[in-house]
Design an enzyme around this catalytic site. Structure first.
Site, PDB file in Angstrom:
ATOM      1  N   LYS A 125     -23.577 -31.769   6.570  1.00 24.22           N
ATOM      2  CA  LYS A 125     -24.779 -32.490   7.025  1.00 24.22           C
ATOM      3  C   LYS A 125     -24.422 -33.353   8.233  1.00 24.22           C
ATOM      4  O   LYS A 125     -23.250 -33.653   8.467  1.00 24.22           O
ATOM      5  CB  LYS A 125     -25.275 -33.449   5.920  1.00 24.22           C
ATOM      6  N   SER A 173     -28.934 -24.486   7.283  1.00 23.16           N
ATOM      7  CA  SER A 173     -29.566 -25.799   7.476  1.00 23.16           C
ATOM      8  C   SER A 173     -28.989 -26.566   8.659  1.00 23.16           C
ATOM      9  O   SER A 173     -29.506 -27.615   9.021  1.00 23.16           O
ATOM     10  CB  SER A 173     -29.427 -26.648   6.207  1.00 23.16           C
TER      11      SER A 173
END
Lengths: 432, 143
Positions: free
Chosen positions: B101, B64
């Site tokens: 993230k 991701s």
């Protein structure tokens, strides 16, 4: 009016202690353990040596055997971990190095606690305590509590209060607790809770009507000395605010051996410290042998002199030994891992070794070909010579070649990864 | 405040061995001709790690964060002591797991962003609702 000002200038002692150390070290890398009852088991997955607050709340006692807990673990949501001494040793070294930045006087008391000399007005000391607590939590990732008082015994007591009373916010300063509140707290604490008072001694104290800490504070120190010992008299004096327990230099506990010394004259070179560490390695080996123990993890540390106005450094290194050992040669060589962090020219005033992951010598099969220490002394230089000429790995101590296969005797079925010491066991982070 | 060195964790067997045979540790005998090189080599710890007490290395699983050059199997150097800022690549605790993230702090809220359109963003009202484990400072990307 001058007196209170002078009193406030008196050096104080901060006692910093990691909350439920082994459990907290596990949680630092596995947040799913947060809020769940967790126990860390002794060697061989025998019994619970550390309990998270949630595990304590379930009524699990220290030392409770795992085979008794295991059947109910699922129902309780209880998680167990085997002792991961490599992880704990590294986390400990980080905590101690970080604390060293807050005081020039640091005594590593055990794998998870330290005494620091501190000075200042009460509000400054309180702020310092919170800064240390926040820094360890944030930087290293484990929670600590801080007790600050005029003596070591009181600092330990304050730390206990800080841990057990949320109102302190993790930091308890003796001078900020009103005298009536102190008496109230001490009257509620059994005398066995005081540092240095073990089970049998507390029974004897109970026998003469001393049940609580407050009872002991009010006892006559001289009578205590005559009836018990000078050591207990010191405890009474310390509880009354007179510092009389000096820096400890040697200590063997349930799961660690600490060996440290301050030098009369500072050592200023890596070569000098090499000699010191060699002597410590041999002496620590003798202590281990005396207690019939071997160690698997070694931490070596050094500290510059606190009393001089010069650059400070607190290097420390955690080494996992290839096998459990009390071998002076292996311990010495492992301790030398500190040397690359030693800077020539700094004035080192203290060095120490901490040995953890201790286990009885009997656990190890008799595989050591070099049992005679005199023989080892000749073997060492020979090994170095051969290695230098023919390259790394060309020769080693007979047992050093056996990297694994010894630990099979030790059951560690529930061990977490060695997150911080092994490249192939790093913590995993999800990118999902 | 002085200079702080260590703790450096030495990898088990292999490094004990290197301690055993490192030319630096040889006090007597003829000096090793290789000795000088040992002082001059680049020490990645010195260049990549600012504070050894607060720095950990973690390994990424998943894709991701491809857009930030962070791939499955890469290692991240994470400093726990750094203040997370808008734009920081952070390791956050999400559902009991460590997750990497991009942190976005906007006037309307805080977003944990994936750097891959296939993955959704996570929005919260304030930074205090998140547990930020640390701030990534380097990616050791496998090329």
């Amino acid at each position: 009016m001058a007196r209170p000002a002078i009193m406030r200038q008196m050096p104080q002692i901060a006692h910093v202690d990691v909350n439920c150390f082994y459990a907290s070290a596990e949680r630092a890398f596995d947040p799913s353990l947060e809020g769940r009852p967790l126990v860390v088991l002794s060697n061989n997955d025998g019994c619970a040596v550390t309990r998270s607050p949630e595990a304590k709340a379930l009524g699990i006692a220290t030392g409770e055997p795992w085979f008794k807990l295991a059947p109910r673990a699922k129902e309780w949501g209880l998680v167990a971990r085997s002792s991961n001494y490599e992880l704990y040793g590294d986390i400990s070294a980080r905590v101690m190095e970080l604390l060293g930045r807050y005081s020039a006087w640091l005594e590593v008391y055990s794998i998870d606690e330290a005494f620091l000399g501190v000075k200042g007005e009460p509000d400054q000391l309180l702020a310092l305590g919170h800064r240390m607590k926040d820094a360890v939590r944030r930087s290293v990732g484990v929670p600590v509590c801080v007790g600050i008082a005029p003596t070591k015994t009181l600092a330990k007591l304050c730390n206990k209060w800080a841990k057990n009373n949320a109102a302190f916010g993790g930091v308890c300063l003796w001078d900020c607790v009103p005298p009536e509140a102190r008496d109230g707290l001490m009257a509620r604490l059994p005398v066995a809770e005081i540092w240095g008072i073990a089970g049998r001694l507390s029974n004897r104290l109970n026998g003469i009507g001393i049940f609580t800490v407050l009872d002991l504070v009010r006892a006559d120190p001289v009578a205590i000395r005559d009836k018990f010992s000078v050591v207990l008299m010191r405890t009474v004096l310390e509880l009354r605010g007179t510092a009389c327990i000096p820096m400890e230099e040697e200590r063997i506990g349930r799961d660690q051996l600490i060996f440290s010394r301050s030098f009369a004259t500072p050592v200023t070179t890596a070569a000098g410290l090499r000699e010191v560490l060699s002597i410590y390695g041999q002496q620590a080996s003798a202590r281990l042998s005396k207690h019939g123990l071997q160690a698997k993890v070694l931490t070596a540390y050094a500290a510059t002199s606190p009393f001089r106005n010069h650059e400070q450094a607190y290097p420390s290194v955690c080494v996992s030994l290839p096998m459990p050992t009390a071998d002076p040669l292996l311990l010495t060589k492992a301790a030398h891992a500190l040397l690359p962090s030693i800077r020539d020219g700094l004035k080192y005033a203290k060095a120490g070794l901490m040995l953890t992951d201790l286990r009885p010598t009997g656990n190890q099969p008799p595989l050591e070909p070099f049992e005679n220490p005199h023989e080892e002394r000749r073997i060492g230089p020979l090994l170095e010579d051969v290695s230098r000429r023919f390259g790394r790995g060309s020769i080693g101590l007979g047992h050093a070649g056996i990297r694994c296969g010894l630990d099979w005797t030790m059951k560690r079925d529930m061990c977490s990864p060695r997150y911080t010491t092994r490249w192939d066991e790093l913590p995993l982070v999800k990118a999902a | 405040m002085g200079v702080i060195i260590g703790p450096r964790v030495i990898d088990a067997g292999a490094s004990l061995f290197s301690v055993l045979i490192s030319p630096v540790a040889v006090a007597a005998g003829f000096p090793s001709p290789a000795q000088d090189y040992f002082d001059g080599r680049i020490d990645l710890n010195a260049h990549l790690i600012k504070d050894i007490t607060s720095t950990y290395v973690v390994r990424v699983t998943g894709s991701s964060m491809e857009g930030a050059g962070i791939s499955d199997g890469d290692e991240l150097i994470v400093n726990r002591a750094l203040e997370p800022k808008d734009g920081s690549v952070v390791v956050a605790v999400l559902d009991g797991e460590l997750t990497v993230k991009r942190l976005r702090i906007t006037p309307t809220g805080v977003i944990l962003q994936a750097e891959n359109p296939k993955y959704p963003d996570i929005r919260v009202a304030a930074l205090s609702e998140l547990t930020i484990w640390g701030v990534a400072t380097r990616c050791l990307h496998h090329v």
